[in-house]
Design a protein around this motif. Sequence first.
Motif, PDB file in Angstrom:
ATOM      1  N   VAL A 100       0.836  -1.200   0.000  1.00 28.56           N
ATOM      2  CA  VAL A 100       0.000   0.000   0.000  1.00 28.56           C
ATOM      3  C   VAL A 100       0.874   1.255   0.000  1.00 28.56           C
ATOM      4  CG1 VAL A 100      -1.731   1.308   1.306  1.00 28.56           C
ATOM      5  CG2 VAL A 100      -1.940  -1.182   1.098  1.00 28.56           C
ATOM      6  N   LYS A 101       1.967   1.224   0.729  1.00 29.69           N
ATOM      7  CA  LYS A 101       2.857   2.396   0.798  1.00 29.69           C
ATOM      8  C   LYS A 101       3.446   2.746  -0.566  1.00 29.69           C
ATOM      9  CE  LYS A 101       4.214   1.932   5.637  1.00 29.69           C
ATOM     10  NZ  LYS A 101       5.305   1.577   6.559  1.00 29.69           N
ATOM     11  N   TYR A 102       3.968   1.732  -1.297  1.00 32.44           N
ATOM     12  CA  TYR A 102       4.601   2.063  -2.571  1.00 32.44           C
ATOM     13  C   TYR A 102       3.557   2.501  -3.605  1.00 32.44           C
ATOM     14  CZ  TYR A 102       3.718  -1.491  -6.151  1.00 32.44           C
ATOM     15  OH  TYR A 102       3.139  -2.243  -7.126  1.00 32.44           O
ATOM     16  N   PHE A 103       2.348   1.907  -3.554  1.00 34.96           N
ATOM     17  CA  PHE A 103       1.311   2.280  -4.506  1.00 34.96           C
ATOM     18  C   PHE A 103       0.797   3.687  -4.208  1.00 34.96           C
ATOM     19  CE2 PHE A 103      -2.606   1.604  -7.016  1.00 34.96           C
ATOM     20  CZ  PHE A 103      -2.075   0.941  -8.102  1.00 34.96           C
ATOM     21  N   ALA A 137       3.213   6.179  -5.498  1.00 29.78           N
ATOM     22  CA  ALA A 137       3.104   6.329  -6.950  1.00 29.78           C
ATOM     23  C   ALA A 137       1.893   7.171  -7.360  1.00 29.78           C
ATOM     24  CB  ALA A 137       3.025   4.952  -7.605  1.00 29.78           C
ATOM     25  N   GLY A 138       1.035   7.541  -6.396  1.00 42.01           N
ATOM     26  CA  GLY A 138      -0.130   8.361  -6.695  1.00 42.01           C
ATOM     27  C   GLY A 138      -1.458   7.644  -6.522  1.00 42.01           C
ATOM     28  N   GLY A 139      -1.413   6.399  -6.067  1.00 43.73           N
ATOM     29  CA  GLY A 139      -2.649   5.637  -5.867  1.00 43.73           C
ATOM     30  C   GLY A 139      -3.481   6.187  -4.724  1.00 43.73           C
ATOM     31  N   MET A 177      -7.382   0.148  -4.642  1.00 45.43           N
ATOM     32  CA  MET A 177      -6.777   1.448  -4.916  1.00 45.43           C
ATOM     33  C   MET A 177      -6.863   1.775  -6.397  1.00 45.43           C
ATOM     34  SD  MET A 177      -3.542   1.516  -2.284  1.00 45.43           S
ATOM     35  CE  MET A 177      -3.414   3.314  -2.347  1.00 45.43           C
ATOM     36  N   LEU A 178      -6.937   3.061  -6.689  1.00 47.08           N
ATOM     37  CA  LEU A 178      -7.003   3.569  -8.057  1.00 47.08           C
ATOM     38  C   LEU A 178      -5.793   4.462  -8.297  1.00 47.08           C
ATOM     39  CD1 LEU A 178      -8.572   4.169 -10.742  1.00 47.08           C
ATOM     40  CD2 LEU A 178      -9.604   6.096  -9.513  1.00 47.08           C
TER      41      LEU A 178
END
Length: 193
Positions: A145-148, A151-153, A188-189
């Motif tokens: 969740v942190k890396y996504f 990235a803007g998720g 997530m989007l």
Amino acid sequence: MKGSLDIHSVIKPLEIEDFSAVIALGNHVHGEGYLTMSSLMTMRDKGIKAGVNASFVLHQQETLIGFRLTYAPGQWQIDQWCSPTLWGVDVQDLCYFKCNTIDPLFQGQGSGGRLLTAAITAVKKQRGLGGVSHLWQQSPNNAAVKYFTKAGGELIATHLGRWSDPKEYSDYECVLCGCPCQCSACEMLLRFN
């Protein structure tokens, strides 16, 4: 002991010759039964559109150290774990980021982000405007969740027991909670610029 990602690591589209190593790494990281030859073939095929493959592998020298599986826009199914009314983008314009997996020895060095960038570039060539994913909230340190998010998720919803469906995951044994898996999925989007 952690491995060091070197400048000679290579990202390339997922091909059939990568399957055995991808299955072994996926099952090691996520649990037995996570990937099979049949499921991986289906996943790879869903990622190819207009001659562009949106799934990638990361090799360091001859060793597979990571992979990203992505379904092309219009080539995946909405299911009970999806909230399309909250996305604000037509589902036909969205890819599905199915899985991102890095060998634990190489985690925390930006490999997941590099694989995500490669997938985004491919999906843009497929005319995608963004992507949806269900990220493993219980990943070590909630890294998925942190890396996504980095990235803007954006978080859409959290779904308990996402990977517990015996029809879809009958042979899957989660590395954390066994079978059935009770981990949470963060829907997530990620919109592309």
